[in-house]
Design a protein around this motif. Structure first.
Motif, mmCIF file in Angstrom:
data_model
loop_
_atom_site.group_PDB
_atom_site.id
_atom_site.type_symbol
_atom_site.label_atom_id
_atom_site.label_comp_id
_atom_site.label_asym_id
_atom_site.label_seq_id
_atom_site.Cartn_x
_atom_site.Cartn_y
_atom_site.Cartn_z
ATOM 1 N N TRP A 16 -37.500 -33.659 -2.233
ATOM 2 C CA TRP A 16 -36.191 -34.306 -2.310
ATOM 3 C C TRP A 16 -35.296 -33.671 -3.364
ATOM 4 N N GLY A 19 -34.104 -30.657 -1.670
ATOM 5 C CA GLY A 19 -33.281 -31.122 -0.568
ATOM 6 C C GLY A 19 -31.881 -31.512 -0.998
ATOM 7 N N LEU A 20 -31.759 -32.040 -2.204
ATOM 8 C CA LEU A 20 -30.432 -32.421 -2.705
ATOM 9 C C LEU A 20 -29.465 -31.237 -2.679
ATOM 10 N N TYR A 22 -29.425 -28.836 -0.554
ATOM 11 C CA TYR A 22 -29.036 -28.567 0.822
ATOM 12 C C TYR A 22 -28.148 -29.652 1.430
ATOM 13 N N THR A 23 -28.120 -30.845 0.839
ATOM 14 C CA THR A 23 -27.275 -31.911 1.397
ATOM 15 C C THR A 23 -25.800 -31.678 1.119
ATOM 16 N N PHE A 26 -24.567 -34.937 0.014
ATOM 17 C CA PHE A 26 -24.829 -35.841 1.141
ATOM 18 C C PHE A 26 -23.745 -35.752 2.212
ATOM 19 N N ARG A 28 -24.071 -33.306 4.598
ATOM 20 C CA ARG A 28 -24.761 -32.712 5.755
ATOM 21 C C ARG A 28 -25.820 -33.708 6.215
ATOM 22 N N PRO A 31 -30.076 -32.588 6.479
ATOM 23 C CA PRO A 31 -30.647 -32.413 5.138
ATOM 24 C C PRO A 31 -30.643 -33.720 4.326
ATOM 25 N N SER A 32 -29.636 -34.553 4.537
ATOM 26 C CA SER A 32 -29.572 -35.838 3.840
ATOM 27 C C SER A 32 -30.675 -36.775 4.308
ATOM 28 N N THR A 35 -33.934 -35.550 2.876
ATOM 29 C CA THR A 35 -33.991 -35.797 1.439
ATOM 30 C C THR A 35 -34.299 -37.264 1.159
#
Length: 106
Positions: A16, A19-20, A22-23, A26, A28, A31-32, A35
């Protein structure tokens, strides 16, 4: 089994945290979703580990695994600096995690 839960929870924490990035705040969707899913899984597994492990030990290991993994992936995926001092500091965190496991009462 608590240590297995704890290590897997730490791996989801890495997921996560990375992942943050890639969001994109938030904005996207997929990815969100991934995450947030990793956040939930990480906390659930930490909660299971806390049934049998002391809070201080479990939390320190959980954040340590997440910190080390996130720092290493930052270097690999995002080209963050991999200086000798930075890698040595990561090694100190790993030593702390191992130390906490070794001193844990059976």
């Amino acid at each position: 089994m608590a240590w297995v839960y704890l290590i897997i929870a730490g791996l989801f924490e890495i997921g996560w945290a990375v992942g943050l990035k890639y969001t994109q705040g938030f904005t996207r969707f997929w990815p969100s979703v991934g995450t947030v899913g990793a956040m939930v899984a990480s906390l659930l597994l930490l909660g299971l580990a806390l049934r049998n492990l002391p809070l201080g030990t479990a939390y320190a290991v959980w954040t340590g695994v997440g910190t080390v993994g996130t720092a290493l992936l930052g270097m690999v995926l995002f080209g963050e600096a991999a200086t000798v001092l930075r890698v040595a500091c990561i090694g100190l965190i790993v030593a702390g995690i191992i130390g906490l496991k070794l001193v844990e009462a059976p």
